[in-house]
Design a protein around this motif. Structure first.
Motif, mmCIF file in Angstrom:
data_model
loop_
_atom_site.group_PDB
_atom_site.id
_atom_site.type_symbol
_atom_site.label_atom_id
_atom_site.label_comp_id
_atom_site.label_asym_id
_atom_site.label_seq_id
_atom_site.Cartn_x
_atom_site.Cartn_y
_atom_site.Cartn_z
ATOM 1 N N UNK A 8 0.830 -1.207 0.000
ATOM 2 C CA UNK A 8 0.000 0.000 0.000
ATOM 3 C C UNK A 8 0.861 1.252 0.000
ATOM 4 N N UNK A 9 1.921 1.257 0.778
ATOM 5 C CA UNK A 9 2.830 2.408 0.803
ATOM 6 C C UNK A 9 3.464 2.613 -0.567
ATOM 7 N N UNK A 10 3.921 1.519 -1.185
ATOM 8 C CA UNK A 10 4.531 1.608 -2.512
ATOM 9 C C UNK A 10 3.533 2.136 -3.539
ATOM 10 N N UNK A 11 2.290 1.658 -3.461
ATOM 11 C CA UNK A 11 1.241 2.121 -4.363
ATOM 12 C C UNK A 11 0.978 3.614 -4.159
ATOM 13 N N UNK A 12 0.936 4.056 -2.908
ATOM 14 C CA UNK A 12 0.725 5.478 -2.621
ATOM 15 C C UNK A 12 1.888 6.334 -3.113
ATOM 16 N N UNK A 74 5.050 -5.995 -15.731
ATOM 17 C CA UNK A 74 5.586 -7.230 -15.150
ATOM 18 C C UNK A 74 5.480 -7.230 -13.633
ATOM 19 N N UNK A 75 5.120 -6.110 -13.037
ATOM 20 C CA UNK A 75 5.012 -5.999 -11.584
ATOM 21 C C UNK A 75 3.606 -6.406 -11.144
ATOM 22 N N UNK A 76 3.505 -7.580 -10.554
ATOM 23 C CA UNK A 76 2.187 -8.109 -10.166
ATOM 24 C C UNK A 76 1.511 -7.277 -9.084
ATOM 25 N N UNK A 77 2.291 -6.668 -8.195
ATOM 26 C CA UNK A 77 1.693 -5.820 -7.156
ATOM 27 C C UNK A 77 1.043 -4.582 -7.765
ATOM 28 N N UNK A 78 1.713 -3.967 -8.723
ATOM 29 C CA UNK A 78 1.117 -2.805 -9.384
ATOM 30 C C UNK A 78 -0.151 -3.198 -10.121
ATOM 31 N N UNK A 79 -0.124 -4.314 -10.814
ATOM 32 C CA UNK A 79 -1.307 -4.735 -11.574
ATOM 33 C C UNK A 79 -2.463 -5.084 -10.638
ATOM 34 N N UNK A 80 -2.156 -5.701 -9.519
ATOM 35 C CA UNK A 80 -3.193 -5.985 -8.527
ATOM 36 C C UNK A 80 -3.841 -4.679 -8.048
ATOM 37 N N UNK A 81 -3.014 -3.678 -7.745
ATOM 38 C CA UNK A 81 -3.539 -2.372 -7.329
ATOM 39 C C UNK A 81 -4.340 -1.732 -8.470
ATOM 40 N N UNK A 82 -3.842 -1.857 -9.698
ATOM 41 C CA UNK A 82 -4.546 -1.288 -10.858
ATOM 42 C C UNK A 82 -5.928 -1.906 -11.002
ATOM 43 N N UNK A 95 -10.716 0.130 -19.460
ATOM 44 C CA UNK A 95 -9.322 -0.063 -19.043
ATOM 45 C C UNK A 95 -9.159 -1.466 -18.479
ATOM 46 N N UNK A 96 -8.142 -2.170 -18.950
ATOM 47 C CA UNK A 96 -7.793 -3.478 -18.376
ATOM 48 C C UNK A 96 -6.332 -3.438 -17.935
ATOM 49 N N UNK A 97 -5.994 -4.304 -17.001
ATOM 50 C CA UNK A 97 -4.617 -4.390 -16.509
ATOM 51 C C UNK A 97 -4.243 -5.858 -16.363
ATOM 52 N N UNK A 98 -3.122 -6.233 -16.962
ATOM 53 C CA UNK A 98 -2.676 -7.622 -16.953
ATOM 54 C C UNK A 98 -1.211 -7.683 -16.550
ATOM 55 N N UNK A 99 -0.916 -8.593 -15.640
ATOM 56 C CA UNK A 99 0.475 -8.819 -15.233
ATOM 57 C C UNK A 99 1.100 -9.784 -16.235
ATOM 58 N N UNK A 100 1.964 -9.241 -17.079
ATOM 59 C CA UNK A 100 2.660 -10.080 -18.048
ATOM 60 C C UNK A 100 3.794 -9.316 -18.700
ATOM 61 N N UNK A 101 4.681 -10.063 -19.287
ATOM 62 C CA UNK A 101 5.774 -9.503 -20.071
ATOM 63 C C UNK A 101 5.234 -9.244 -21.470
ATOM 64 N N UNK A 168 15.610 2.092 -4.560
ATOM 65 C CA UNK A 168 16.049 1.441 -3.322
ATOM 66 C C UNK A 168 15.559 2.186 -2.087
ATOM 67 N N UNK A 169 15.223 3.470 -2.247
ATOM 68 C CA UNK A 169 14.735 4.267 -1.133
ATOM 69 C C UNK A 169 13.222 4.180 -0.973
ATOM 70 N N UNK A 170 12.502 4.288 -2.097
ATOM 71 C CA UNK A 170 11.035 4.354 -2.005
ATOM 72 C C UNK A 170 10.319 3.226 -2.728
ATOM 73 N N UNK A 171 11.049 2.378 -3.447
ATOM 74 C CA UNK A 171 10.416 1.239 -4.105
ATOM 75 C C UNK A 171 9.803 1.533 -5.458
#
Length: 191
Positions: A8-12, A74-82, A95-101, A168-171
């Motif tokens: 959640x912090x990374x998403x924010x 490719x970031x599954x956490x971002x896609x989950x939030x999306x 709008x659709x969002x898919x975790x994939x390369x 590395x500081x904020x993700x």
């Protein structure tokens, strides 16, 4: 619980740095200006979609122009939030969002435009060449590959050093600084 809080912090932080918090300089505003230039009815594949905040910030324009945005990351956490945000906005038909390369996308699928929205500086140059080749296959049009990217021709040495390390500081990965000449040379190499 801690993992959920970290996500959640990374998403924010993503929303803060790439979303709507920086006024006219924000990525959401650049995203809007890019969509304004594309024709109504366009089907757009957004590479490096992140958490979808830029597309959702422009849902009014996407609806008005009858556009369809398919985001991949490719970031599954971002896609989950999306996907959570897309459902909350009742925007699943736009709008659709898919975790994939992107390299794994079925080559029979086609879009009017392939949009690299601020993903260019994050993608390694060797991989970008492969992605450009794939984009040409997935695009319905000869010139339908679009880059939305802030160019900084004269960053300080400190800024050039710092930008790739911010993750590395904020993700949140902002990639590397790219000058216009570096960008043009790389695109020429990809052709």
């Amino acid at each position: 619980m801690i993992e959920k809080l970290k996500k959640q912090i990374r998403d924010n932080l993503y929303d803060h740095f790439l979303g709507t918090d920086f006024g006219d300089a924000s990525t959401s505003v650049l995203y809007r200006k890019t969509l304004e230039m594309l024709p109504a009815g366009s089907r757009i594949l957004d590479i490096g979609f992140g958490n979808g905040s830029c597309a959702l910030a422009n849902l009014d324009l996407i609806k008005e122009k009858n556009m369809k945005i398919d985001g991949v990351d490719i970031d599954t956490d971002y896609i989950s939030a999306a996907n959570q945000k897309i459902r909350s906005a009742a925007a699943e038909n736009r709008i659709t969002a898919t975790a994939m390369d992107m390299l794994d996308i079925d080559e029979t699928m086609k879009w009017d435009f392939i949009l690299f929205s601020e993903s260019y500086p994050v993608i390694e140059k060797d991989l970008m060449s492969k992605l450009m080749f794939k984009a040409k296959i997935l695009c319905n049009k000869n010139n339908g590959i679009v880059f939305m990217h802030n160019i900084c021709d004269h960053p300080t040495a400190f800024a050039r050093w710092l930008k790739p390390r911010v993750k590395y500081l904020i993700g949140v990965d902002f990639g590397r600084y790219t000058s216009m000449s570096e960008f043009e040379n790389h695109l020429e190499h990809c052709n």
